[in-house]
Design a protein around this motif. Structure first.
Motif, PDB file in Angstrom:
ATOM      1  N   TYR A   1      -2.587 -40.965  32.288  1.00  0.00           N
ATOM      2  CA  TYR A   1      -3.756 -40.944  33.171  1.00  0.00           C
ATOM      3  C   TYR A   1      -4.908 -41.725  32.544  1.00  0.00           C
ATOM      4  O   TYR A   1      -5.542 -42.545  33.206  1.00  0.00           O
ATOM      5  N   GLU A   2      -5.153 -41.479  31.252  1.00  0.00           N
ATOM      6  CA  GLU A   2      -6.294 -42.146  30.603  1.00  0.00           C
ATOM      7  C   GLU A   2      -6.129 -43.675  30.611  1.00  0.00           C
ATOM      8  O   GLU A   2      -7.061 -44.408  30.933  1.00  0.00           O
TER       9      GLU A   2
ATOM     10  N   TRP B   1     -14.540 -37.873  30.940  1.00  0.00           N
ATOM     11  CA  TRP B   1     -13.107 -37.609  30.809  1.00  0.00           C
ATOM     12  C   TRP B   1     -12.832 -36.818  29.537  1.00  0.00           C
ATOM     13  O   TRP B   1     -12.100 -35.823  29.530  1.00  0.00           O
ATOM     14  N   LYS B   2     -13.433 -37.249  28.429  1.00  0.00           N
ATOM     15  CA  LYS B   2     -13.192 -36.576  27.142  1.00  0.00           C
ATOM     16  C   LYS B   2     -13.780 -35.166  27.155  1.00  0.00           C
ATOM     17  O   LYS B   2     -13.149 -34.225  26.674  1.00  0.00           O
TER      18      LYS B   2
ATOM     19  N   LEU C   1      -6.589 -44.842  34.135  1.00  0.00           N
ATOM     20  CA  LEU C   1      -7.988 -44.653  34.540  1.00  0.00           C
ATOM     21  C   LEU C   1      -8.861 -45.808  34.049  1.00  0.00           C
ATOM     22  O   LEU C   1      -9.625 -46.414  34.817  1.00  0.00           O
TER      23      LEU C   1
ATOM     24  N   LEU D   1      -7.668 -31.540  35.154  1.00  0.00           N
ATOM     25  CA  LEU D   1      -7.278 -32.916  35.445  1.00  0.00           C
ATOM     26  C   LEU D   1      -7.415 -33.184  36.941  1.00  0.00           C
ATOM     27  O   LEU D   1      -7.958 -34.214  37.361  1.00  0.00           O
TER      28      LEU D   1
ATOM     29  N   CYS E   1     -17.814 -42.619  32.571  1.00  0.00           N
ATOM     30  CA  CYS E   1     -16.583 -41.963  32.998  1.00  0.00           C
ATOM     31  C   CYS E   1     -15.736 -41.552  31.796  1.00  0.00           C
ATOM     32  O   CYS E   1     -15.199 -40.444  31.759  1.00  0.00           O
ATOM     33  N   TYR E   2     -15.639 -42.442  30.817  1.00  0.00           N
ATOM     34  CA  TYR E   2     -14.832 -42.166  29.612  1.00  0.00           C
ATOM     35  C   TYR E   2     -15.389 -40.929  28.892  1.00  0.00           C
ATOM     36  O   TYR E   2     -14.644 -40.050  28.441  1.00  0.00           O
TER      37      TYR E   2
ATOM     38  N   PHE F   1     -11.019 -33.356  37.971  1.00  0.00           N
ATOM     39  CA  PHE F   1     -11.594 -34.652  37.541  1.00  0.00           C
ATOM     40  C   PHE F   1     -11.177 -35.741  38.531  1.00  0.00           C
ATOM     41  O   PHE F   1     -12.002 -36.545  38.971  1.00  0.00           O
ATOM     42  N   HIS F   2      -9.912 -35.753  38.873  1.00  0.00           N
ATOM     43  CA  HIS F   2      -9.430 -36.798  39.792  1.00  0.00           C
ATOM     44  C   HIS F   2     -10.094 -36.677  41.165  1.00  0.00           C
ATOM     45  O   HIS F   2     -10.444 -37.692  41.777  1.00  0.00           O
TER      46      HIS F   2
ATOM     47  N   TYR G   1     -13.547 -38.139  41.027  1.00  0.00           N
ATOM     48  CA  TYR G   1     -13.599 -39.606  40.864  1.00  0.00           C
ATOM     49  C   TYR G   1     -12.878 -40.373  41.969  1.00  0.00           C
ATOM     50  O   TYR G   1     -12.797 -41.595  41.921  1.00  0.00           O
TER      51      TYR G   1
END
Ligand code: SF4
Length: 318
Positions: free
Chosen positions: A226-227, A172-173, A230, A185, A168-169, A188-189, A192
């Motif tokens: 968010y990060e 995300w990047k 998350l 963003l 996931c990390y 992505f949300h 997930y």
């Protein structure tokens, strides 16, 4: 997994079989070298060798001295390598800032994360547990990066949790941080949503609220918030009752198109999962089958269905 997208993982060098321990040995982890190497790329670091302690070398341990935690020789407390280890961690910044996770060797006064023994100044009594000096500095510089100890990865739920966090990390990047926008963003949300719900339902709602605040041109604070939230959310292990809740939620949509026979089949599998009779992979396999039949775009894109390469087989064991 596309090679260009393989997560990059920092690892204590001895875990990869490098003979860098104080006694010239290693602590090779076949989980890393045989199983996870299939999906991750590893970058090895041995801080004690890097600061010139040599192989073999005098062993060190953590002691409390003058209110500070120091890494000193186990037999010679005048040998103090604390500042060198911390300095090495700081000097590595350019080499580790791209990492998607880190696996440390447990119990080491340099690399351990959770339960490294801390001795009193005279070294004759254990007075607590700490992170090793190098690991502590890496974690301080990268508080959101997924971290784990090799020994803990033998526990299936912890292994699954670490792999979820790493993948996931990485995404995300790549998908958001590389060229941020409110749309990315929010996409992505959306992707997930169910995975976050399985890990921590309240955090999933909080993250939705943060994502909704994103406005073009002023995203820095929102992205940071968010990060952090998350990775905190995913650090909670997804409990069986939360998976049951998510599976039930997703199947509500699918039930509209299921036949009476399929509903009975699904309910039986879900009940067996709830009672711990079968692992998560069983209802998920069925669910993916139903999802592909309905061609529902929102469900098809859900990270929950496939958060990491399925051939790792991690959901067979939870
Ligand atoms: S635990 Fe860390 S410092 Fe010790 S041998 Fe392994 S990599 Fe080197």
């Amino acid at each position: 997994m596309d090679n260009s997208k393989r997560p990059q993982i920092g690892v204590s060098a001895c875990l990869l079989g490098e003979q860098v321990r104080f006694d010239g040995g290693h602590k090779k982890s076949s989980l890393l070298t045989d199983r996870l190497r299939d999906v991750f790329d590893f970058q090895a670091f041995c801080p004690e060798v890097a600061i010139g302690m040599g192989i073999p070398r005098r062993p060190i341990r953590l002691i409390e001295r003058g209110g500070q935690v120091r890494a000193v020789g186990s037999k010679d407390a005048d040998l103090d390598v604390t500042d060198k280890l911390a300095g090495y961690a700081a000097s590595l910044e350019a080499k580790i800032s791209h990492l998607d996770g880190y696996v440390f060797m447990q119990k080491s006064p340099s690399c351990g994360v959770f339960r490294v023994k801390l001795y009193n100044e005279s070294g004759d009594a254990v007075i607590g547990v700490r992170a090793g000096v190098f690991a502590a500095k890496v974690m301080q510089a990268h508080p959101n990066m997924p971290i784990e100890e090799a020994g803990r990865l033998n526990e299936p739920a912890l292994l699954e949790n670490f792999v979820v966090r790493v993948c996931c990390y990485r995404e995300w990047k790549e998908q958001v941080l590389a060229a941020p926008s409110p749309d990315k963003l929010q996409a992505f949300h959306r992707r997930y949503k169910y995975l976050l719900m399985a890990h921590h339902p309240q955090d999933q709602i909080l993250l939705g609220n943060i994502a909704a605040q994103a406005r073009a041109g002023s995203m820095k604070g929102v992205l940071e918030q968010y990060e952090t939230s998350l990775m905190r959310c995913l650090a909670h292990r997804a409990q069986r009752k939360n998976h049951f809740h998510v599976l039930t939620n997703i199947s509500k949509v699918l039930r509209k198109t299921m036949s009476a026979w399929q509903k009975r089949e699904w309910d039986a599998v879900l009940t067996d999962y709830r009672h711990g009779v079968i692992p998560l992979v069983a209802p998920l396999t069925l669910l993916k089958h139903y999802c592909s039949a309905t061609q529902d775009g929102f469900l098809a894109e859900q990270a929950y269905l496939q958060p990491y390469p399925s051939h790792l087989g991690l959901r067979n064991a939870i």
